[in-house]
Design a protein around this motif. Structure first.
Motif, PDB file in Angstrom:
ATOM      1  N   GLY A 152      83.571  84.119  62.303  1.00  0.00           N
ATOM      2  CA  GLY A 152      84.963  84.535  62.226  1.00  0.00           C
ATOM      3  C   GLY A 152      85.871  83.828  63.203  1.00  0.00           C
ATOM      4  O   GLY A 152      87.049  84.143  63.293  1.00  0.00           O
ATOM      5  N   ASP A 178      80.003  83.358  66.242  1.00  0.00           N
ATOM      6  CA  ASP A 178      80.343  84.139  65.056  1.00  0.00           C
ATOM      7  C   ASP A 178      81.195  83.289  64.108  1.00  0.00           C
ATOM      8  O   ASP A 178      82.062  82.524  64.534  1.00  0.00           O
ATOM      9  CB  ASP A 178      81.122  85.393  65.465  1.00  0.00           C
ATOM     10  CG  ASP A 178      81.493  86.262  64.276  1.00  0.00           C
ATOM     11  OD1 ASP A 178      80.603  86.934  63.743  1.00  0.00           O
ATOM     12  OD2 ASP A 178      82.686  86.247  63.891  1.00  0.00           O
ATOM     13  N   ASP A 224      85.095  83.486  66.673  1.00  0.00           N
ATOM     14  CA  ASP A 224      84.950  83.982  68.033  1.00  0.00           C
ATOM     15  C   ASP A 224      84.490  82.903  69.004  1.00  0.00           C
ATOM     16  O   ASP A 224      84.713  83.017  70.203  1.00  0.00           O
ATOM     17  CB  ASP A 224      83.958  85.143  68.057  1.00  0.00           C
ATOM     18  CG  ASP A 224      84.589  86.449  67.605  1.00  0.00           C
ATOM     19  OD1 ASP A 224      85.763  86.410  67.217  1.00  0.00           O
ATOM     20  OD2 ASP A 224      83.908  87.490  67.639  1.00  0.00           O
ATOM     21  N   LEU A 273      85.324  94.491  63.338  1.00  0.00           N
ATOM     22  CA  LEU A 273      85.963  94.242  62.043  1.00  0.00           C
ATOM     23  C   LEU A 273      86.300  92.769  61.834  1.00  0.00           C
ATOM     24  O   LEU A 273      86.537  92.350  60.712  1.00  0.00           O
ATOM     25  CB  LEU A 273      87.245  95.081  61.933  1.00  0.00           C
ATOM     26  CG  LEU A 273      87.040  96.601  61.840  1.00  0.00           C
ATOM     27  CD1 LEU A 273      88.386  97.320  61.920  1.00  0.00           C
ATOM     28  CD2 LEU A 273      86.317  96.965  60.557  1.00  0.00           C
ATOM     29  N   GLY A 274      86.354  91.993  62.918  1.00  0.00           N
ATOM     30  CA  GLY A 274      86.649  90.565  62.791  1.00  0.00           C
ATOM     31  C   GLY A 274      87.762  90.117  63.728  1.00  0.00           C
ATOM     32  O   GLY A 274      88.505  90.938  64.287  1.00  0.00           O
ATOM     33  N   THR A 275      87.875  88.805  63.900  1.00  0.00           N
ATOM     34  CA  THR A 275      88.846  88.240  64.838  1.00  0.00           C
ATOM     35  C   THR A 275      90.285  88.577  64.445  1.00  0.00           C
ATOM     36  O   THR A 275      91.115  88.896  65.302  1.00  0.00           O
ATOM     37  CB  THR A 275      88.681  86.712  64.902  1.00  0.00           C
ATOM     38  OG1 THR A 275      87.354  86.407  65.358  1.00  0.00           O
ATOM     39  CG2 THR A 275      89.682  86.086  65.867  1.00  0.00           C
ATOM     40  N   ARG A 276      90.590  88.532  63.152  1.00  0.00           N
ATOM     41  CA  ARG A 276      91.969  88.797  62.720  1.00  0.00           C
ATOM     42  C   ARG A 276      92.349  90.252  62.965  1.00  0.00           C
ATOM     43  O   ARG A 276      93.466  90.552  63.391  1.00  0.00           O
ATOM     44  CB  ARG A 276      92.131  88.440  61.250  1.00  0.00           C
ATOM     45  CG  ARG A 276      93.558  88.546  60.740  1.00  0.00           C
ATOM     46  CD  ARG A 276      93.728  87.800  59.440  1.00  0.00           C
ATOM     47  NE  ARG A 276      93.767  86.363  59.665  1.00  0.00           N
ATOM     48  CZ  ARG A 276      93.759  85.459  58.701  1.00  0.00           C
ATOM     49  NH1 ARG A 276      93.696  85.829  57.439  1.00  0.00           N
ATOM     50  NH2 ARG A 276      93.813  84.177  58.974  1.00  0.00           N
ATOM     51  N   ASP A 277      91.408  91.174  62.708  1.00  0.00           N
ATOM     52  CA  ASP A 277      91.684  92.587  62.980  1.00  0.00           C
ATOM     53  C   ASP A 277      91.804  92.835  64.485  1.00  0.00           C
ATOM     54  O   ASP A 277      92.605  93.669  64.924  1.00  0.00           O
ATOM     55  CB  ASP A 277      90.584  93.472  62.388  1.00  0.00           C
ATOM     56  CG  ASP A 277      90.750  93.688  60.893  1.00  0.00           C
ATOM     57  OD1 ASP A 277      91.876  94.005  60.473  1.00  0.00           O
ATOM     58  OD2 ASP A 277      89.774  93.552  60.157  1.00  0.00           O
TER      59      ASP A 277
END
Length: 482
Positions: free
Chosen positions: A364, A362, A366, A45-49
């Protein structure tokens, strides 16, 4: 008869320990696959999630771990009661009723812990922004905690029944159930994240809903399996309203220090997660990924700790302190062998082990998280030896019915040594997340040394007490003969 040599004795003791430890280790590894699956799904879902979901899982795992600590002594009490039935003059009928009473009391303790823990999760979720977390990360973590909270109660019910099966030395069904739960969890995660097959698209909270559902299904499956077991079924008493107050208080007397010990360690890791989060979402994502790797390997120590603990309780109930003494060396040797093999993988293939959680390059963020996590693996390669040793030490002391000393020792190791070291290295020395993990290493190393030394002292005292009791019994028998 010639006594066995040390290598022969180690091999024999290792086989005896493995008979119980291997099913437990495999079960622990399968169980942690639930959290690992959740973490991988968060990473997609992404780094923040990943940062938000990882923070929610850290808080959930802290409360779950403390709840498990409250019911862990169920296994030791059941093992000791079952062993007494094997001694000369043992009362099988009395043993059966004792075990049923322990299980009922364990379920009461699990229920109280599950309800209280769920409420705490909801309250903590409301205050994350005040703990230095980014507002976007805190908001996502809050919804995840709401979804996870209902799953704590069936999770602890499962653990109470699990300890009963371990104490009876019949944990085989645990592995099959946990493996099935991994597959169900992965499927539910995907369905609820993306809203396929007509289900709502929940995103990150869908992972929490799936996890709660799986905990309930796992409890029901374990209960059904135990009821089909001809040995376990007659001893499985879940009539919580019939629980004996004295037995509940005894479990709490033993369990509260264990819960405090587990909570001390989990709290130590939770605080360091908050420290890592203060350095940004990339640092927290790296911390979450590496912490999950440590958590996976830690399950080997948990399995060895439970097996050694139950076997120590059994050995002392049978009057064999020498066997309890050998168990320490056997468990530590087995743990060290596994930790050495894992350390080689961490040092030679860091990007491979991090790839399921973080993707270098990535967009996002990462790439920076991978760089941080790769440096942390150098510390983890050493840290996990002490992490394994300290967990085995806690289990050994539990086998002595000494649950208070473990708590006191962890307070010193984690909070007096580890946390100040983490703060100084992270902020004062400006090592940031690397400094946090060096502090973790210092705390775990201190704790391991103190726990193992205390076990040796406590076991010698118990052996002397048993010798005095044997001499007194012989004198009484001689007096009756005269």
């Amino acid at each position: 008869m010639t006594p066995p040599t040390r290598p022969t004795a180690l091999l024999r003791d290792s086989r005896a320990l493995a008979a119980l430890a291997v099913p437990l280790v495999l079960t622990q590894l399968a169980q942690v696959a639930l959290t690992t699956t959740d973490t991988v799904m968060m990473g997609l879902l992404g780094t923040r999630d990943l940062a938000a979901g990882g923070l929610a899982l850290v808080l959930f795992n802290q409360l779950r771990t403390m709840g498990v600590g409250l019911v862990t002594c169920v296994g030791n009490r059941v093992a000791a009661a079952a062993a007494r039935a094997e001694t000369p003059g043992g009362d099988t009928a009395r043993t059966r009723e004792d075990v049923r009473g322990i299980v009922r009391a364990g379920m009461v303790v699990a229920t109280l812990a599950g309800l209280a823990g769920g409420a705490v999760m909801l309250l903590v979720g409301q205050g994350l922004t005040g703990l230095g977390q980014e507002a976007a990360v805190a908001g996502r973590a809050r919804t995840m905690l709401v979804a996870l909270a209902p799953g704590l109660l069936p999770c602890l019910w499962f653990q109470a029944i699990r300890q009963f099966t371990v104490g009876m030395r019949r944990p085989q069904a645990l592995l099959r159930i946990t493996l099935a739960s991994v597959a169900v969890n992965a499927g539910l995660d995907w369905l609820l994240i993306h809203g396929t097959w007509g289900l709502p698209e929940l995103g990150l909270p869908g992972i929490g809903v799936a996890t709660s559902a799986v905990h309930l299904l796992s409890f029901l499956a374990l209960y059904a399996s135990a009821k089909r077991d001809t040995v376990l079924a007659p001893l499985l008493g879940l009539e919580m309203l019939k629980a004996d107050g004295a037995t509940v208080r005894e479990l709490l007397r033993l369990g509260v220090p264990i819960a405090a010990t587990y909570g001390s360690e989990a709290g130590f890791f939770s605080v360091t997660a908050l420290m890592a989060g203060s350095f940004g979402s990339a640092a927290l994502a790296a911390h979450t990924a590496v912490n999950q790797l440590v958590y996976i390997v830690f399950q080997v120590a948990v399995g060895l700790s439970h097996a050694a603990s139950v076997n120590v309780s059994r050995a002392l109930a049978l009057g064999r302190p020498e066997a309890a003494r050998r168990l320490k060396n056997t468990a530590l040797a087995c743990g060290a062998a596994v930790m050495a093999a894992v350390a080689v993988v961490y040092l030679t293939l860091p990007h491979l082990v991090l790839r399921p959680f973080l993707d270098a390059g990535d967009a996002g963020g990462d790439d920076r998280a991978v760089t941080i996590a790769t440096r942390l693996l150098l510390v983890v390669a050493v840290l996990q030896f002490f992490d394994c040793a300290q967990n085995i030490g806690v289990g050994l002391l539990r086998g002595l019915d000494d649950t208070r000393s473990g708590f006191r020792i962890t307070l010193v190791g984690y909070w007096v040594v580890g946390l100040p070291a983490a703060w100084l290295l992270a902020y004062a020395a400006d090592l940031r997340t690397l400094g946090v993990w060096l502090g973790l290493l210092a705390g775990l190393a201190t704790t391991a040394v103190l726990l193992l030394r205390h076990y040796g002292t406590g076991l010698r005292a118990r052996a002397r007490a048993m010798d005095r009791e044997a001499v007194a019994a012989a004198r009484r028998a001689g007096s009756r003969t005269e």
